[in-house]
Design a protein around this motif. Structure first.
Motif, mmCIF file in Angstrom:
data_model
loop_
_atom_site.group_PDB
_atom_site.id
_atom_site.type_symbol
_atom_site.label_atom_id
_atom_site.label_comp_id
_atom_site.label_asym_id
_atom_site.label_seq_id
_atom_site.Cartn_x
_atom_site.Cartn_y
_atom_site.Cartn_z
ATOM 1 N N TRP A 157 -59.970 -28.730 -57.991
ATOM 2 C CA TRP A 157 -61.034 -28.048 -57.275
ATOM 3 C C TRP A 157 -62.127 -27.664 -58.269
ATOM 4 C CZ3 TRP A 157 -61.629 -27.678 -52.120
ATOM 5 C CH2 TRP A 157 -60.508 -27.895 -51.309
ATOM 6 N N MET A 158 -63.354 -28.087 -57.997
ATOM 7 C CA MET A 158 -64.483 -27.785 -58.865
ATOM 8 C C MET A 158 -65.353 -26.722 -58.207
ATOM 9 S SD MET A 158 -67.692 -30.181 -59.994
ATOM 10 C CE MET A 158 -68.432 -29.945 -58.388
ATOM 11 N N THR A 159 -65.614 -25.638 -58.957
ATOM 12 C CA THR A 159 -66.476 -24.560 -58.454
ATOM 13 C C THR A 159 -67.927 -24.880 -58.787
ATOM 14 O OG1 THR A 159 -64.707 -22.938 -58.766
ATOM 15 C CG2 THR A 159 -66.955 -22.094 -58.558
ATOM 16 N N PHE A 160 -68.758 -24.974 -57.762
ATOM 17 C CA PHE A 160 -70.167 -25.273 -58.016
ATOM 18 C C PHE A 160 -71.080 -24.102 -57.657
ATOM 19 C CE2 PHE A 160 -69.075 -27.047 -53.833
ATOM 20 C CZ PHE A 160 -70.018 -26.458 -53.005
ATOM 21 N N GLU A 161 -70.513 -23.045 -57.070
ATOM 22 C CA GLU A 161 -71.286 -21.831 -56.829
ATOM 23 C C GLU A 161 -70.347 -20.624 -56.914
ATOM 24 O OE1 GLU A 161 -73.596 -19.720 -53.137
ATOM 25 O OE2 GLU A 161 -74.119 -21.832 -53.526
ATOM 26 N N ASP A 162 -70.746 -19.628 -57.713
ATOM 27 C CA ASP A 162 -69.910 -18.448 -57.916
ATOM 28 C C ASP A 162 -70.839 -17.226 -57.979
ATOM 29 O OD1 ASP A 162 -68.077 -16.504 -58.554
ATOM 30 O OD2 ASP A 162 -67.134 -17.629 -60.177
ATOM 31 N N GLY A 163 -70.850 -16.455 -56.898
ATOM 32 C CA GLY A 163 -71.759 -15.315 -56.827
ATOM 33 C C GLY A 163 -71.027 -14.008 -56.585
ATOM 34 N N VAL A 164 -71.542 -12.918 -57.188
ATOM 35 C CA VAL A 164 -70.934 -11.590 -57.053
ATOM 36 C C VAL A 164 -71.981 -10.615 -56.552
ATOM 37 C CG1 VAL A 164 -69.853 -9.669 -58.264
ATOM 38 C CG2 VAL A 164 -69.252 -12.020 -58.877
ATOM 39 N N GLU A 165 -71.614 -9.849 -55.527
ATOM 40 C CA GLU A 165 -72.445 -8.757 -55.014
ATOM 41 C C GLU A 165 -71.698 -7.460 -55.251
ATOM 42 O OE1 GLU A 165 -74.179 -9.957 -50.944
ATOM 43 O OE2 GLU A 165 -72.407 -11.249 -51.206
ATOM 44 N N VAL A 166 -72.365 -6.455 -55.819
ATOM 45 C CA VAL A 166 -71.674 -5.229 -56.182
ATOM 46 C C VAL A 166 -72.632 -4.051 -56.158
ATOM 47 C CG1 VAL A 166 -72.071 -5.586 -58.659
ATOM 48 C CG2 VAL A 166 -70.145 -4.167 -57.904
ATOM 49 N N VAL A 167 -72.094 -2.879 -55.816
ATOM 50 C CA VAL A 167 -72.838 -1.622 -55.903
ATOM 51 C C VAL A 167 -71.954 -0.643 -56.674
ATOM 52 C CG1 VAL A 167 -74.095 -1.996 -53.753
ATOM 53 C CG2 VAL A 167 -71.890 -0.797 -53.709
ATOM 54 N N PRO A 168 -72.524 0.387 -57.314
ATOM 55 C CA PRO A 168 -71.709 1.370 -58.042
ATOM 56 C C PRO A 168 -70.729 2.069 -57.108
ATOM 57 C CG PRO A 168 -74.029 1.564 -58.634
ATOM 58 C CD PRO A 168 -73.968 0.642 -57.459
ATOM 59 N N PHE A 169 -69.494 2.275 -57.595
ATOM 60 C CA PHE A 169 -68.509 2.996 -56.793
ATOM 61 C C PHE A 169 -67.531 3.721 -57.712
ATOM 62 C CE2 PHE A 169 -66.560 -1.128 -57.480
ATOM 63 C CZ PHE A 169 -65.213 -0.871 -57.656
#
Length: 361
Positions: free
Chosen positions: A106-118
């Motif tokens: 399996w090849m990863t071609f998109e890797d995105g992270v969304e985060v807010v302080p917690f």
């Protein structure tokens, strides 16, 4: 070759406990190697099972005091400016990976992270989480959607075949969940207590119960964890049996000696069957010429010469006028058996703690 080996075992009783100890060591090493085939999941699972837990207030104190300790905390997640998922749950962290399968990989071609302080709170106490260190240590249920590359439209690279299998994998942390966090409490430049990675250990955050976390970390594989259980516990039990055997030999409860006298040095350490064979061979040999003793009339012998035999007194000819008794130290043998059972129980409990307890379902 096998005949010589078997004869060596029969003539040297100490070989058998040595083989048991070696076999137990090999089984334990094989069990550890089996666990390591689980990859990073084995390391995360070991940390979740062994790192000591402290209250959030203690973690804050460690951070402000500058004490370097890798500890675990538990509490509810509270964030600022949460964002929603498709089910309208408030999220504080989400990672989305788009992958395509090329051959067996399996090849990863998109890797995105969304985060807010917690933060993680316990009562009135709270400590911040270093969101930049999250990622490899997040243990949550992965949401997965499977299709083909053409389903992703312009999000897929043009060089990928449209009919190639594709999947979207989403890991997320919600502010309505409770979490277990393992990390180093530190004090930031702004004076805020924060849990982060350090000392070669990752920041671990799990929103799952221990048994469910272990199942996820094993990738749903039940064969290797059970195989590792059998190897580890079985190896420790076999090794303990070999050590107990050595103890029994040292105490004289297990011995190959048949007695004393001129022939004792020749048969010492031999099993009983071999001693009997040696005695039979000695009796069949031609005896040396001897001079007959002079005959003395019975009337000239004193009366004390004809003392009654122990059998005439009602005793046992194998003992000094008394019945057969216990040989060796039975109390030590009982203690050795009890000790072996304790070792087996401790080994089982140690593995249960290592793997987070018994699995359900």
């Amino acid at each position: 070759m096998s005949g010589r080996f078997l004869r060596a075992l029969s003539y040297d009783p100490g070989v058998i406990p040595l083989l048991l100890v070696l076999a137990g060591g090999v089984a334990v090493l094989a069990g550890i190697a089996t666990l390591r085939t689980l990859g990073t999941g084995y390391r995360l699972g070991r940390l979740l099972a062994t790192v000591p837990r402290v209250p959030v207030s203690e973690a804050v104190r460690l951070a402000k005091a500058g004490e370097r300790r890798f500890v675990g905390i538990q509490g509810r997640i509270e964030g600022e400016n949460e964002f929603e998922d498709a089910a309208h749950q408030p999220l504080v962290w989400r990672r989305t990976r788009l992958q395509a399968r090329l051959g067996r990989r399996w090849m990863t071609f998109e890797d995105g992270v969304e985060v807010v302080p917690f933060e993680v709170h316990e009562g009135l106490d709270g400590i911040a989480i270093d969101t930049a260190a999250l990622g490899p240590g997040v243990v949550v249920l992965t949401r997965e959607s499977v299709g083909v590359v053409s389903d992703l439209a312009d999000r897929a690279p043009a060089e990928l075949p449209p009919e190639a299998p594709a999947r979207a994998r989403i890991d997320q942390i919600s502010s309505i969940e409770h979490a277990t966090v393992l990390g180093w409490p530190v004090r930031t430049e702004a004076g805020e207590a924060t849990m982060t990675s350090g000392g070669g250990r990752p920041l671990v955050l799990s929103t799952l119960e221990p048994t469910e976390a272990m199942r996820v970390l094993a990738g749903g594989d039940r064969v290797r964890p059970w195989l590792a259980t059998i190897l580890l516990v079985g190896g420790l039990v076999i090794g303990a049996l070999g050590l107990a055997w050595y103890g029994l030999e040292a105490a004289g409860l297990v011995t190959g000696s048949t007695g004393s006298g001129p022939a004792a040095g020749l048969t010492d350490g031999l099993p009983r069957v071999e001693v009997v064979r040696a005695a039979a061979a000695a009796s069949s040999a031609s005896p040396a010429p001897t001079v007959p003793a002079p005959t003395v009339p019975a009337a000239t012998l004193p009366a004390a010469t004809f003392a009654p035999l122990p059998s005439d007194l009602g005793g046992d000819t194998r003992s000094s006028g008394s019945g057969p008794g216990l040989v060796g130290a039975p109390g030590l043998a009982i203690a050795a058996v009890i000790g072996l059972g304790i070792v087996a129980a401790v080994a089982t409990l140690a593995y249960v703690r290592l793997t987070g307890g018994p699995r359900r379902g």
